[in-house]
Structure formats: structure tokens, C-alpha cells
Scaffold this motif. Structure first.
Motif, PDB file in Angstrom:
ATOM      1  N   ARG A  57       0.864  -1.172   0.000  1.00  0.00           N
ATOM      2  CA  ARG A  57       0.000   0.000   0.000  1.00  0.00           C
ATOM      3  C   ARG A  57       0.908   1.231   0.000  1.00  0.00           C
ATOM      4  O   ARG A  57       1.956   1.244   0.636  1.00  0.00           O
ATOM      5  N   LYS A  59       1.610   4.748   1.320  1.00  0.00           N
ATOM      6  CA  LYS A  59       1.214   5.571   2.457  1.00  0.00           C
ATOM      7  C   LYS A  59       2.241   6.670   2.645  1.00  0.00           C
ATOM      8  O   LYS A  59       3.422   6.395   2.818  1.00  0.00           O
ATOM      9  N   ASP A  60       1.819   7.902   2.578  1.00  0.00           N
ATOM     10  CA  ASP A  60       2.707   9.055   2.733  1.00  0.00           C
ATOM     11  C   ASP A  60       3.875   9.016   1.755  1.00  0.00           C
ATOM     12  O   ASP A  60       5.014   9.320   2.105  1.00  0.00           O
ATOM     13  N   LYS A  62       5.348   6.430   0.544  1.00  0.00           N
ATOM     14  CA  LYS A  62       6.216   5.277   0.718  1.00  0.00           C
ATOM     15  C   LYS A  62       5.393   3.987   0.606  1.00  0.00           C
ATOM     16  O   LYS A  62       4.239   3.953   1.005  1.00  0.00           O
ATOM     17  N   GLU A  64       4.260   0.401   1.710  1.00  0.00           N
ATOM     18  CA  GLU A  64       4.139  -0.256   2.997  1.00  0.00           C
ATOM     19  C   GLU A  64       3.613  -1.673   2.766  1.00  0.00           C
ATOM     20  O   GLU A  64       2.680  -1.875   2.000  1.00  0.00           O
ATOM     21  N   VAL A  66       1.458  -4.728   3.544  1.00  0.00           N
ATOM     22  CA  VAL A  66       0.202  -4.981   4.242  1.00  0.00           C
ATOM     23  C   VAL A  66       0.264  -6.388   4.801  1.00  0.00           C
ATOM     24  O   VAL A  66       0.430  -7.335   4.058  1.00  0.00           O
TER      25      VAL A  66
END
Length: 67
Positions: A57, A59-60, A62, A64, A66
Motif C-alpha cells: 500500500r 502511504k505518505d 512510501k 508499505e 500490508v
């Protein structure tokens, strides 16, 4: 000395470049970020081996893993 890569063919290091590379591999110090990246990669590899897939995923800005 030769570094082989299936995507780009082979690269040969000679003389001072070869010595510098060998010294860096032998005596170089890892950074905290590299250790963290290896830990994330190991977790993804275990997830893939267990489930046959890896979910990521963004996120911000970056990636990530899961779980």
C-alpha cells in the motif's frame, strides 16, 4: 573481477576500481536504513512464501507491506 547481471550483461572492474569495490564490500558499514529495508524485505519474502502473494500500500509517499 566481474559482476554479472542478467538484465545488463557483465561489468568488469579492474585495478583501483576493483580494489575499492572489494574493500567496500569487505569493510563497509551498513546504514540504519539498509538494516530496516532488509527487515521489511524479509517480512515480505516470508509472506510470499506462506501465502503466495504480497500486498503493498502507498502511504505518505512510501510503499508499505500490508500484513
Amino acid at each position: 573481477m566481474s559482476i554479472k547481471s542478467s538484465a545488463f550483461g557483465g561489468v568488469t572492474l579492474t585495478g583501483e576500481d576493483a580494489k575499492k569495490f572489494v574493500n567496500q564490500v569487505t569493510y563497509g558499514r551498513h546504514k540504519k536504513e539498509a538494516t530496516e529495508a532488509v527487515a521489511r524485505g524479509s517480512a515480505m519474502a516470508k509472506s510470499f512464501a506462506r501465502d503466495g502473494k504480497v500486498s503493498l500500500r502507498l502511504k505518505d509517499g512510501k510503499l508499505e507491506h500490508v500484513r
